[in-house]
Enzyme design. Structure first.
Site, PDB file in Angstrom:
ATOM      1  N   GLU A  65      46.260  33.590  34.853  1.00 34.81           N
ATOM      2  CA  GLU A  65      45.230  33.524  35.710  1.00 34.81           C
ATOM      3  C   GLU A  65      43.887  33.214  35.673  1.00 34.81           C
ATOM      4  O   GLU A  65      42.923  32.242  35.904  1.00 34.81           O
ATOM      5  CB  GLU A  65      44.527  35.583  36.331  1.00 34.81           C
ATOM      6  CG  GLU A  65      43.389  35.297  37.380  1.00 34.81           C
ATOM      7  CD  GLU A  65      43.284  37.164  37.100  1.00 34.81           C
ATOM      8  OE1 GLU A  65      41.916  37.182  37.227  1.00 34.81           O
ATOM      9  OE2 GLU A  65      44.314  37.953  37.009  1.00 34.81           O
ATOM     10  N   HIS A  93      43.880  34.200  26.118  1.00 37.89           N
ATOM     11  CA  HIS A  93      43.568  35.024  25.677  1.00 37.89           C
ATOM     12  C   HIS A  93      45.315  35.661  25.494  1.00 37.89           C
ATOM     13  O   HIS A  93      46.224  35.810  26.199  1.00 37.89           O
ATOM     14  CB  HIS A  93      42.668  36.276  27.298  1.00 37.89           C
ATOM     15  CG  HIS A  93      43.331  35.849  28.071  1.00 37.89           C
ATOM     16  ND1 HIS A  93      43.981  34.687  28.525  1.00 37.89           N
ATOM     17  CD2 HIS A  93      44.614  36.864  28.663  1.00 37.89           C
ATOM     18  CE1 HIS A  93      44.403  34.508  30.191  1.00 37.89           C
ATOM     19  NE2 HIS A  93      44.843  36.318  30.105  1.00 37.89           N
TER      20      HIS A  93
HETATM   21  P1  AMP Z   1      46.343  36.684  32.336  1.00 32.11           P
HETATM   22  O1  AMP Z   1      47.083  36.646  34.427  1.00 32.11           O
HETATM   23  O2  AMP Z   1      46.876  36.846  31.517  1.00 32.11           O
HETATM   24  O3  AMP Z   1      45.351  35.067  33.131  1.00 32.11           O
HETATM   25  O4  AMP Z   1      44.936  37.508  32.321  1.00 32.11           O
HETATM   26  C1  AMP Z   1      43.526  37.416  33.070  1.00 32.11           C
HETATM   27  C2  AMP Z   1      43.043  38.375  32.253  1.00 32.11           C
HETATM   28  O5  AMP Z   1      41.620  38.773  32.448  1.00 32.11           O
HETATM   29  C3  AMP Z   1      43.490  40.057  33.794  1.00 32.11           C
HETATM   30  O6  AMP Z   1      43.612  40.701  33.147  1.00 32.11           O
HETATM   31  C4  AMP Z   1      41.682  40.035  34.721  1.00 32.11           C
HETATM   32  O7  AMP Z   1      42.018  41.673  34.295  1.00 32.11           O
HETATM   33  C5  AMP Z   1      40.783  39.942  33.037  1.00 32.11           C
HETATM   34  N1  AMP Z   1      39.487  39.068  33.599  1.00 32.11           N
HETATM   35  C6  AMP Z   1      38.925  38.432  34.184  1.00 32.11           C
HETATM   36  N2  AMP Z   1      38.092  38.295  34.836  1.00 32.11           N
HETATM   37  C7  AMP Z   1      36.979  39.304  33.596  1.00 32.11           C
HETATM   38  C8  AMP Z   1      36.299  39.618  32.849  1.00 32.11           C
HETATM   39  N3  AMP Z   1      34.805  38.665  33.734  1.00 32.11           N
HETATM   40  N4  AMP Z   1      35.796  40.615  31.803  1.00 32.11           N
HETATM   41  C9  AMP Z   1      36.540  40.642  31.270  1.00 32.11           C
HETATM   42  N5  AMP Z   1      38.462  40.831  31.644  1.00 32.11           N
HETATM   43  C10 AMP Z   1      38.756  39.234  32.656  1.00 32.11           C
END
Ligand code: AMP
Length: 122
Positions: A101, A106
């Site tokens: 996402e 990360h």
């Molecule tokens: P991925 O699908 O591996 O890219 O995961 C992205 C993650 O970022 C998801 O678990 C979201 O809940 C998390 N996320 C998105 N925006 C934020 C934010 N502002 N602070 C903390 N986590 C976030």
């Protein structure tokens, strides 16, 4: 492959201090903070401060100092959160089929409940 980095992604904004985060650990080259939509009682994201899109980008292009710092930061967060006691999972999604996402590397650290099988079909 050569990745192009979008500096408007939400984690870049967190690193610039433009939006808040719930910090767990900050080191010279890494930042760990709680996921805003936790999928387990412990759900921490660990990111490098450098502009890397995903894990292979980082592993191939980051400096030795960044890689050492990041790897140790993940270990330190595991220690701080006590996840080794009952087990945990590290996940790093990449690209479209990896359903990434946010296009800044990360690693998710997930723990605190049974996490089920690694993948479900579909
Ligand atoms: P991925 O699908 O591996 O890219 O995961 C992205 C993650 O970022 C998801 O678990 C979201 O809940 C998390 N996320 C998105 N925006 C934020 C934010 N502002 N602070 C903390 N986590 C976030």
């Amino acid at each position: 492959m050569a990745y192009s980095y979008d500096d408007q992604n939400i984690f870049a904004k967190i690193l610039r201090g433009e939006i808040p985060n719930d910090t767990v650990l900050e080191t010279e080259h890494s930042l760990a903070f709680r996921d805003i939509r936790p999928q387990a009682p412990t759900h921490v994201l660990v990111i490098p401060k450098g502009a890397y899109v995903c894990y292979d980008d980082f592993a191939l292009n980051a400096s030795d100092a960044e890689i050492l710092d990041y790897t140790r930061a993940i270990g330190k967060v595991c220690e701080m959160e006590g996840v080794a006691a009952n087990g945990f999972r590290l996940i790093s999604n990449a690209g479209e089929e990896g359903v990434q996402e946010v296009p800044h590397l990360h690693v998710h650290i997930l723990a605190g409940r049974s996490l089920g099988r690694m993948l479900e079909r579909g």
